[in-house]
Write an enzyme that holds these catalytic residues in place. Structure first.
Site, PDB file in Angstrom:
ATOM      1  N   TYR A 173       0.864  -1.182   0.000  1.00  0.00           N
ATOM      2  CA  TYR A 173       0.000   0.000   0.000  1.00  0.00           C
ATOM      3  C   TYR A 173       0.896   1.226   0.000  1.00  0.00           C
ATOM      4  O   TYR A 173       1.845   1.329   0.794  1.00  0.00           O
ATOM      5  CB  TYR A 173      -0.901   0.030   1.237  1.00  0.00           C
ATOM      6  CG  TYR A 173      -1.715   1.315   1.355  1.00  0.00           C
ATOM      7  CD1 TYR A 173      -2.982   1.404   0.787  1.00  0.00           C
ATOM      8  CD2 TYR A 173      -1.192   2.432   2.002  1.00  0.00           C
ATOM      9  CE1 TYR A 173      -3.714   2.585   0.870  1.00  0.00           C
ATOM     10  CE2 TYR A 173      -1.915   3.608   2.083  1.00  0.00           C
ATOM     11  CZ  TYR A 173      -3.179   3.677   1.518  1.00  0.00           C
ATOM     12  OH  TYR A 173      -3.883   4.850   1.583  1.00  0.00           O
ATOM     13  N   GLU A 193      -3.138   7.570  -4.249  1.00  0.00           N
ATOM     14  CA  GLU A 193      -3.169   6.299  -3.522  1.00  0.00           C
ATOM     15  C   GLU A 193      -3.009   5.154  -4.507  1.00  0.00           C
ATOM     16  O   GLU A 193      -3.688   5.118  -5.540  1.00  0.00           O
ATOM     17  CB  GLU A 193      -4.490   6.159  -2.752  1.00  0.00           C
ATOM     18  CG  GLU A 193      -4.586   4.868  -1.955  1.00  0.00           C
ATOM     19  CD  GLU A 193      -5.936   4.710  -1.261  1.00  0.00           C
ATOM     20  OE1 GLU A 193      -5.954   4.686  -0.018  1.00  0.00           O
ATOM     21  OE2 GLU A 193      -6.957   4.611  -1.967  1.00  0.00           O
TER      22      GLU A 193
END
Length: 412
Positions: free
Chosen positions: A134, A222
């Site tokens: 992530y 993101e």
């Protein structure tokens, strides 16, 4: 006091422009990041053609069909599927196009899928195992610095990871004046457990992500998951980007990426009329000038036993036409049981707003819910006189306390 969730909801939709996955990844690629290659299409026939083209360009024979909507959770909703051949591509694209994805991010009405991304399958066999990470970057308002948030637990809900295993979520703060330093890139790659080619690739990838964020005036970038492939490449398999609307005047090309079909149609209509409007789920419509006064008015409604049905700032140059438009937009929400107009006449004149209220009544025919009006400031007396002389069914108030009491009374 402001409810954090409502403030966050307003902030998100008031100053941010979201990109689709395919747009976000192409933007990152422009700044040097490796991405999962793909082609956006809007029909099953084009999906097959796109798959053939990707096979020629990348050598992949398997493809991932991904719904393109402004929401996460697409995989769990059936909006991301693997196709092993061209027949699968056609069938899966046919199933996903036209489906409605519904989850906590989309709201109860869901999001209609109008586009799909035909992407290469990057989970191919090789010498080492694949690994999902992530990676995100945004502004930390407490420190005034940009911050990378990253974790070895990619492909999962980062909030869930942070709650259950907080030690697996890392942060790297970047001083905007000094910029991203080489040692910070190496530190992040090390914390992700990488070495060799993958280590070097990750430092290049993170640097490209930072350039994307900085030079495109993003509010957030993101990547989840960011993938280490079996041949040790680092690529973006997914991508979310929110752009700062206040900076779009510097990026005409990015402004053109806006997809109004993904936005609330009432909010789009309001924006075209010069109104700052965000629909909420309450029962009291608000019409206010100034964002701060709007938030205070919403708090007052909440304390009076109601729930704000919207955030609506008519701006400092509101005229009768804009006020009438605001009424029409508020009344489209069938949950609205009352409307509170709270105007402080600084730049805007109260008599102009009052004339807009009178004109709206005449044009609409009748406003079917109780209307409470508070006018204070420039030409407030003239505005009140206009309303009094009109004979309309309006509850005039002077103090905020009186407005709160009037709201409580009509909702009782």
């Amino acid at each position: 006091m402001h409810e954090a969730c409502k403030f966050g909801q307003i902030l998100k939709r008031y100053i941010l422009m979201n990109l689709h996955e395919y747009q976000a990844k192409e933007l990152m690629k422009k700044f040097g990041a490796k991405i999962q290659e793909g082609i956006m299409v809007e029909s099953p026939e084009d999906a097959v053609d796109a798959a053939k083209k990707l096979t020629e360009e990348t050598g992949t024979s398997w493809h991932v069909i991904k719904a393109q909507v402004h929401a996460g959770g697409r995989g769990k909703a059936g909006g991301v599927k693997l196709a092993k051949n061209l027949a699968d591509v056609n069938a899966i694209a046919s199933d996903i196009l036209g489906m409605t994805i519904t989850n906590r991010q989309t709201g109860p009405n869901g999001k209609l899928v109008r586009k799909v991304l035909i992407a290469q399958d990057v989970y191919y066999p090789g010498e080492s195992e694949t690994k999902e990470f992530y990676v995100s970057i945004l502004l930390d308002r407490n420190t005034g610095k940009n911050v990378f948030i990253y974790s070895t637990e990619g492909g999962m809900d980062i909030e869930e990871v942070a709650e259950s295993t907080p030690h697996l979520v890392h942060k790297e703060f970047i001083d905007p004046q000094q910029g991203l330093q080489g040692y910070q890139l190496r530190k992040m790659a090390f914390n992700l457990g990488l070495s060799g080619t993958a280590f070097k690739d990750m430092t290049k990838f993170l640097n490209a992500v930072y350039k994307t964020y900085l030079q495109s005036d993003c509010s957030m970038v993101e990547i989840n998951p960011c993938l280490k492939t079996s041949d040790n490449q680092i690529i973006a398999v997914d991508g979310k980007i929110s752009l700062d609307e206040n900076a779009l005047f510097r990026h005409k090309d990015l402004a053109g990426m806006r997809d109004v079909m993904e936005e609330d149609p009432t909010e789009v209509e309001a924006a075209e009329a010069g109104l700052n409007y965000v629909q909420l789920d309450g029962n009291v419509g608000c019409m206010v000038n100034g964002a701060g006064l709007a938030m205070a008015t919403m708090d007052m409604i909440k304390l009076s036993g109601g729930e704000p049905a919207n955030f609506l700032d008519v701006g400092g140059t509101a005229d009768a036409e804009r006020v009438e438009k605001a009424f029409r937009i508020i009344l489209k929400d069938k949950k609205v049981k009352a409307i509170l107009v709270n105007i402080f006449g600084g730049i805007v004149r109260c008599d102009r707003v009052a004339q807009g209220i009178v004109d709206a009544y005449k044009s609409i025919g009748d406003i079917p819910v109780p209307l409470i009006v508070r006018l204070q400031g420039t030409n407030a007396k003239e505005g009140k006189q206009l309303i009094d002389d009109s004979g309309l069914k309006v509850t005039p108030v002077i103090l905020l306390k009186e407005a709160a009491e009037a709201v409580a009374e009509v909702l009782a």
